[in-house]
Design an enzyme around this catalytic site. Structure first.
Site, short mmCIF file in Angstrom:
data_model
loop_
_atom_site.label_atom_id
_atom_site.label_comp_id
_atom_site.label_asym_id
_atom_site.label_seq_id
_atom_site.Cartn_x
_atom_site.Cartn_y
_atom_site.Cartn_z
N HIS A 140 -4.04 -6.05 10.70
CA HIS A 140 -3.80 -5.36 9.44
C HIS A 140 -5.08 -5.13 8.65
CE1 HIS A 140 -1.50 -3.03 6.82
NE2 HIS A 140 -2.19 -3.58 5.85
N TYR A 188 -7.59 -1.60 6.86
CA TYR A 188 -8.37 -1.43 5.61
C TYR A 188 -9.86 -1.31 5.92
CZ TYR A 188 -3.95 -2.01 3.51
OH TYR A 188 -2.64 -1.80 3.19
N HIS A 222 3.63 7.40 10.80
CA HIS A 222 2.97 6.78 9.62
C HIS A 222 1.47 6.68 9.85
CE1 HIS A 222 1.53 3.66 6.91
NE2 HIS A 222 1.34 2.84 7.92
N PHE A 223 1.09 6.15 11.03
CA PHE A 223 -0.35 5.88 11.10
C PHE A 223 -1.19 7.12 11.43
CE2 PHE A 223 0.68 3.83 15.37
CZ PHE A 223 -0.10 4.64 16.18
N HIS A 224 -0.53 8.20 11.90
CA HIS A 224 -1.32 9.43 12.03
C HIS A 224 -1.52 10.09 10.67
CE1 HIS A 224 -0.84 8.80 16.32
NE2 HIS A 224 -1.88 9.60 16.46
N ARG A 269 8.50 4.42 20.40
CA ARG A 269 7.07 4.70 20.56
C ARG A 269 6.61 4.13 21.89
NH1 ARG A 269 3.73 0.40 16.74
NH2 ARG A 269 2.00 1.46 17.73
N ARG A 270 5.37 4.44 22.28
CA ARG A 270 4.73 3.90 23.49
C ARG A 270 5.64 4.02 24.72
NH1 ARG A 270 3.99 -1.37 20.50
NH2 ARG A 270 1.99 -1.28 19.44
FE1 HAS Z 1 0.27 0.91 7.78
C1 HAS Z 1 1.90 -0.03 10.68
C2 HAS Z 1 2.49 -0.85 5.91
C3 HAS Z 1 -1.53 1.66 4.92
C4 HAS Z 1 -2.32 2.07 9.72
N1 HAS Z 1 -0.11 1.03 9.80
C5 HAS Z 1 0.70 0.60 10.82
C6 HAS Z 1 0.08 0.88 12.08
C7 HAS Z 1 -1.14 1.45 11.80
C8 HAS Z 1 -1.25 1.53 10.37
C9 HAS Z 1 -2.20 1.88 12.81
O1 HAS Z 1 4.55 -3.05 6.38
C10 HAS Z 1 0.68 0.63 13.45
C11 HAS Z 1 0.15 -0.58 14.12
C12 HAS Z 1 0.75 -0.73 15.50
O2 HAS Z 1 0.18 -0.17 16.45
O3 HAS Z 1 1.81 -1.34 15.62
N2 HAS Z 1 0.48 0.52 5.79
C13 HAS Z 1 1.48 -0.18 5.23
C14 HAS Z 1 1.33 -0.18 3.77
C15 HAS Z 1 0.20 0.53 3.50
C16 HAS Z 1 -0.34 0.96 4.77
C17 HAS Z 1 2.22 -0.83 2.76
N3 HAS Z 1 -1.55 1.72 7.38
C18 HAS Z 1 -2.10 1.92 6.14
C19 HAS Z 1 -3.41 2.48 6.29
C20 HAS Z 1 -3.64 2.58 7.64
C21 HAS Z 1 -2.46 2.11 8.31
C22 HAS Z 1 -4.33 2.82 5.13
C23 HAS Z 1 -4.82 3.07 8.39
C24 HAS Z 1 -5.97 3.19 7.86
N4 HAS Z 1 1.90 -0.20 8.21
C25 HAS Z 1 2.64 -0.89 7.30
C26 HAS Z 1 3.64 -1.70 8.01
C27 HAS Z 1 3.46 -1.48 9.37
C28 HAS Z 1 2.37 -0.53 9.46
C29 HAS Z 1 4.64 -2.59 7.43
C30 HAS Z 1 4.23 -2.13 10.53
C31 HAS Z 1 5.38 -1.32 10.92
C32 HAS Z 1 6.05 -1.83 12.17
O4 HAS Z 1 7.24 -2.15 12.09
O5 HAS Z 1 5.43 -1.92 13.25
C33 HAS Z 1 -0.39 0.75 2.10
O6 HAS Z 1 -1.67 0.21 2.01
C34 HAS Z 1 -0.38 2.19 1.71
C35 HAS Z 1 -0.86 2.36 0.28
C36 HAS Z 1 -1.21 3.79 0.05
C37 HAS Z 1 -0.73 4.53 -0.95
C38 HAS Z 1 -1.11 5.99 -1.02
C39 HAS Z 1 -2.12 6.29 -2.10
C40 HAS Z 1 -2.43 7.74 -2.08
C41 HAS Z 1 -3.66 8.28 -2.21
C42 HAS Z 1 -3.80 9.76 -2.13
C43 HAS Z 1 -3.81 10.40 -3.52
C44 HAS Z 1 -3.88 11.88 -3.39
C45 HAS Z 1 -4.45 12.70 -4.29
C46 HAS Z 1 -4.47 14.16 -4.00
C47 HAS Z 1 -5.09 12.24 -5.53
C48 HAS Z 1 0.16 3.99 -1.97
C49 HAS Z 1 -4.89 7.47 -2.46
C50 HAS Z 1 -3.28 14.77 -4.67
C51 HAS Z 1 -3.03 16.11 -4.08
C52 HAS Z 1 -1.86 16.80 -4.19
C53 HAS Z 1 -1.72 18.13 -3.59
C54 HAS Z 1 -0.66 16.25 -4.90
#
Ligand code: HAS
Length: 561
Positions: free
Chosen positions: A218, A222, A372-374, A435-436
């Site tokens: 995890h 980050y 999600h992760f893509h 998946r996979r």
């Molecule tokens: Fe995740 C599984 C939960 C973030 C990558 N995640 C994965 C896997 C990967 C991955 C690779 O709780 C699969 C691993 C595997 O092979 O099994 N993830 C989260 C949560 C967050 C999160 C709570 N993940 C990431 C990030 C990754 C990433 C970052 C890669 C860099 N994830 C999980 C969980 C799993 C999981 C479970 C396991 C699932 C399972 O069952 O296997 C949080 O950190 C996300 C917080 C992000 C936000 C978004 C903020 C938005 C921003 C953009 C603002 C946009 C603007 C532009 C200003 C709250 C900063 C506006 C424009 C307009 C046009 C409106």
């Protein structure tokens, strides 16, 4: 200040060699979508089988490319922002270890001896050299931080009272997270996997291995994200034509990610046995907390974009959105960062779905997860890597970005591709598509009794999206290769290379985010608290150890290689 000549060479190698390897990583990504949609109904193509290709795709894209980029950006930022010389010997040792490790692991994958996916979960077993390659790669990636710390401490001594440049804070946070995260995986590789694959131990405690892996896995995400956040906080506001709305928000985000990145890997193991629901629940709550720095980032960057747009004449509650430089070939880097942000909105929200313990049961191990992760690692992070690499490579070689309109187009094509791809996988995942899995052989084959016609549309959307993503990569390489082949720009050859750096709009001075030590100490204590009980339980539960397997056979592996 100009970067040291040898450091420039090392940075170029750190960017260009993984990008060359990435050609295979991207090809196998597109092939995955072909297998999954049933366009390919075979176990292998051109001598590379499904799981081999999937392993190459994951290891090259998610581990090799991302880590090299973080190191290269780190050297560039630390050196330029602190206006200091760094240890060339350290940089060279790091490069040699990382390159030899990456090439060794890649060779084992392409020889068909390490089809263990990027998670290298046992009881899937790889050739020992794959694990040796991983160990070399990880140790090589530790060296930069060790050599930057004295440079940073010297800078602080000579610049008492000054704030550390934001980019340097972000890079040191990135590698602090990496250092904490990689210790447990080093234990997994050296104590469990390597002796097991050498035949020195006859079985492996799979639960311990998975838990050590996710202790690393995890924070790994980050570690991928933080260099992109460095680019968002230091470059994006400037590229948009404005200022960073809050300096404090950036520093707090980096410190909070040091604190919260590690103690929550169990959210990948909600479905695993042998770990109490209390431990999973606690880490589930911590997972929701780690979203806070990203939410803060969303608001801070939106405010920075609004400030920039209003400086450019934007008016009204929403009218200012029209004034951002969405497509200006001279400002080609802006779309890489902006499209990444837009993609990340959806990646982040779906992460919060995954983190919710009960909803995770619906999506775990389905196509929802790669969707999600893509939208995370293949969204903001990948676009940050593409944009950042083009900026640094052309900047260091003093070359122009040829066809800059095409460079500016790439992120939009990529964004379209990821949205189509991920929408298909989200839909399929909610209908139970796994998946996979090489679906073309069974579920996507009308001749098979397992055929699932309701997965047809989602899986084909995934394939169409994958091809659009492939097109974006092709366009990017056209720009990169043409730029590398171009003659250096005469006027720029005099100017030292620099990174775009934003000024703060609100320049708050909050002592709590000036010093790394309390955050690192708190992070270590939180990890110990979060992992003591699950590790103790797994060690005590007396789980039977497992022999090794390969994905193509139900028989255990004979460890005489
Ligand atoms: Fe995740 C599984 C939960 C973030 C990558 N995640 C994965 C896997 C990967 C991955 C690779 O709780 C699969 C691993 C595997 O092979 O099994 N993830 C989260 C949560 C967050 C999160 C709570 N993940 C990431 C990030 C990754 C990433 C970052 C890669 C860099 N994830 C999980 C969980 C799993 C999981 C479970 C396991 C699932 C399972 O069952 O296997 C949080 O950190 C996300 C917080 C992000 C936000 C978004 C903020 C938005 C921003 C953009 C603002 C946009 C603007 C532009 C200003 C709250 C900063 C506006 C424009 C307009 C046009 C409106």
């Amino acid at each position: 200040m100009e970067l040291q000549t040898n450091l420039r060479r090392i940075i170029l190698a750190e960017l260009l060699v993984p990008l060359a390897l990435f050609i295979f990583g991207a090809y196998h990504g597109v092939m995955q979508t072909m297998y999954m949609s049933g366009v390919i109904r075979a176990n292998s193509v051109a001598g590379i089988d499904y799981y081999q290709g999937l392993t190459a795709h994951g290891v090259i894209n998610a581990i090799v490319l991302t880590t090299f980029f973080a190191v290269a950006l780190g050297y560039t930022v630390v050196s330029l922002e602190l206006k200091s010389q760094v240890s060339i010997a350290g940089a060279a040792i790091s490069l040699v270890l990382m390159l030899s490790g990456a090439l060794m692991a890649a060779a084992m994958i392409f020889l068909g001896k390490a089809s263990v996916l990027y998670t290298f979960y046992p009881p899937l077993m790889a050739h020992p050299l794959f694990y040796v390659g991983l160990a070399l790669f990880i140790v090589g990636s530790w060296v930069p931080l060790w050599t930057w710390i004295p440079v940073y401490l010297r800078w602080r001594k000579e610049n008492r009272g000054r704030k550390t440049p934001m980019g340097v804070v972000g890079i040191l946070a990135t590698f602090t997270v990496w250092q904490m995260a990689t210790l447990p995986v080093a234990v997994e590789v050296l104590v469990q996997l390597l002796p097991w694959s050498l035949g020195w131990t006859h079985g492996i405690n799979v639960m311990m291995s998975r838990t050590l892996f996710w202790f690393f896995g995890h924070p790994l995400v980050y570690f991928w994200l933080l260099p992109t956040y460095v680019m968002y906080y230091t470059m994006l506001p400037k590229l948009a034509g404005g200022k960073l709305f809050s300096d404090f928000a950036g520093r707090f985000t980096f410190m909070a990610l040091i604190l919260l990145s590690c103690p929550l890997g169990l959210h990948h193991q909600f479905a695993d046995p042998g770990i109490s629901t209390t431990s999973k629940g606690i880490q589930g709550v911590l997972t929701l907390l780690v979203a806070i720095p990203s939410l803060l980032t969303a608001f801070t960057l939106a405010a920075s974009l609004e400030y920039a747009a209003r400086q450019r004449g934007g008016k009204g509650l929403f009218g200012w959105w029209n004034k951002l430089p969405y497509f200006n070939p001279e400002n080609w880097l802006f779309p890489y960062l902006f499209c990444g942000l837009v993609i990340f909105l959806f990646g982040g929200i779906t992460g919060i779905v995954n983190a919710s313990y009960s909803m995770n049961n619906v999506v775990h191990n389905t196509a929802w997860i790669p969707a999600h992760f893509h939208l995370t690692v293949a969204g903001p992070i990948f676009l940050g890597i593409l944009g950042g690499s083009l900026l640094i490579v052309t900047g260091l070689l003093k070359k122009p970005v040829v066809s800059s309109w095409m460079a500016a187009l790439v992120p939009y094509v990529w964004m379209m591709g990821t949205f189509v791809f991920s929408s298909g996988l989200f839909m399929g995942g909610l209908r139970g598509e796994p998946r996979r899995t090489n679906l073309g052989l069974t579920y996507m084959n009308p001749a098979s009794p397992s055929y699932r016609s309701d997965w047809y549309v989602p899986a084909h959307m995934g394939m169409v999206g994958g091809c659009i993503m492939g097109l974006a990569v092709l366009l990017y390489f056209i720009v990169l290769i043409r730029s590398l082949a171009a003659a250096p720009v005469a006027t720029a050859s005099q100017a030292p290379f620099s990174l775009p750096t934003s000024e703060p709009y609100h320049d708050e001075d909050v002592p709590a985010v000036r010093n790394f030590t309390p955050w690192v100490v708190a992070a270590v204590l939180l990890c110990a608290a979060a992992y003591y009980v699950p590790i103790r339980d797994i060690a005590k539960n007396g789980i039977t150890t497992a022999p090794g397997f390969r994905p193509d056979s139900p028989a255990a592996v004979n460890t005489t290689h």
